[in-house]
Design an enzyme around this catalytic site. Structure first.
Site, PDB file in Angstrom:
ATOM      1  N   CYS A  14       0.869  -1.172   0.000  1.00 38.54           N
ATOM      2  CA  CYS A  14       0.000   0.000   0.000  1.00 38.54           C
ATOM      3  C   CYS A  14       0.907   1.223   0.000  1.00 38.54           C
ATOM      4  O   CYS A  14       2.122   1.103  -0.089  1.00 38.54           O
ATOM      5  CB  CYS A  14      -1.000  -0.015   1.157  1.00 38.54           C
ATOM      6  SG  CYS A  14      -0.302   0.099   2.799  1.00 38.54           S
ATOM      7  N   CYS A  88      -2.371   1.506  -4.202  1.00 36.03           N
ATOM      8  CA  CYS A  88      -1.182   2.287  -4.569  1.00 36.03           C
ATOM      9  C   CYS A  88      -1.184   2.623  -6.047  1.00 36.03           C
ATOM     10  O   CYS A  88      -0.282   3.282  -6.541  1.00 36.03           O
ATOM     11  CB  CYS A  88       0.118   1.602  -4.141  1.00 36.03           C
ATOM     12  SG  CYS A  88       0.470   0.051  -4.932  1.00 36.03           S
ATOM     13  N   CYS A  92       2.749   1.017  -8.072  1.00 36.63           N
ATOM     14  CA  CYS A  92       3.189  -0.361  -7.852  1.00 36.63           C
ATOM     15  C   CYS A  92       3.859  -0.882  -9.114  1.00 36.63           C
ATOM     16  O   CYS A  92       3.259  -0.866 -10.180  1.00 36.63           O
ATOM     17  CB  CYS A  92       1.998  -1.255  -7.522  1.00 36.63           C
ATOM     18  SG  CYS A  92       1.282  -0.914  -5.917  1.00 36.63           S
TER      19      CYS A  92
END
Length: 137
Positions: A14, A88, A92
């Site tokens: 996250c 995210c 990511c």
């Protein structure tokens, strides 16, 4: 001589690595034990784990007070079989051959423990389903 299958490895990601990913990693470690290798990281890690998250996990008997948010590294992603993102978005990294899951969960940042509990319980259910799939007892 038995050759055990390699343990599946899971990376929870996250933004701050202070709430959702910490709870998910703690549940997976707690519920699957040594059957799964567990990592968590954040694209922009906070300095400390969210105190309301620590409190909510204590309520279910899991102490994460010693955990610290970690920066997401390319190596962590490459070393993982399953990468589970939690809000995210584009930060990511994506590598071919990895399995990606995106868990839609409210961000507990800035929330009190009352708001964290339902997020915690939702994460536990998702983790239990994941264990059934990747590391059945």
């Amino acid at each position: 001589m038995s050759t055990a299958a390699p343990r599946p490895s899971v990376l929870f990601v996250c933004v701050h690595n202070a709430g959702r990913s910490q709870m998910a990693a703690a549940f997976l470690t707690h519920l699957a034990g040594d059957r799964v290798e567990v990592r968590s990281a954040g694209s922009a890690p906070a300095e400390t784990v969210n105190p309301a998250v620590v409190q909510a996990m204590n309520e279910v008997g899991i102490d994460i007070s010693a955990e610290t948010p970690k920066i997401l590294t390319t190596e962590a992603v490459q070393a993982s079989d399953v990468v589970i993102t939690m809000g995210c978005g584009d930060t990511c990294p994506v590598f071919p051959g990895k399995r990606y899951l995106d868990w839609k969960l409210d961000d507990p940042a800035g929330q009190g423990v009352e708001a964290v509990r339902p997020i915690r319980d939702g994460i536990r259910t998702l983790v239990e389903d994941l264990i059934t799939e990747i590391a059945p007892a």
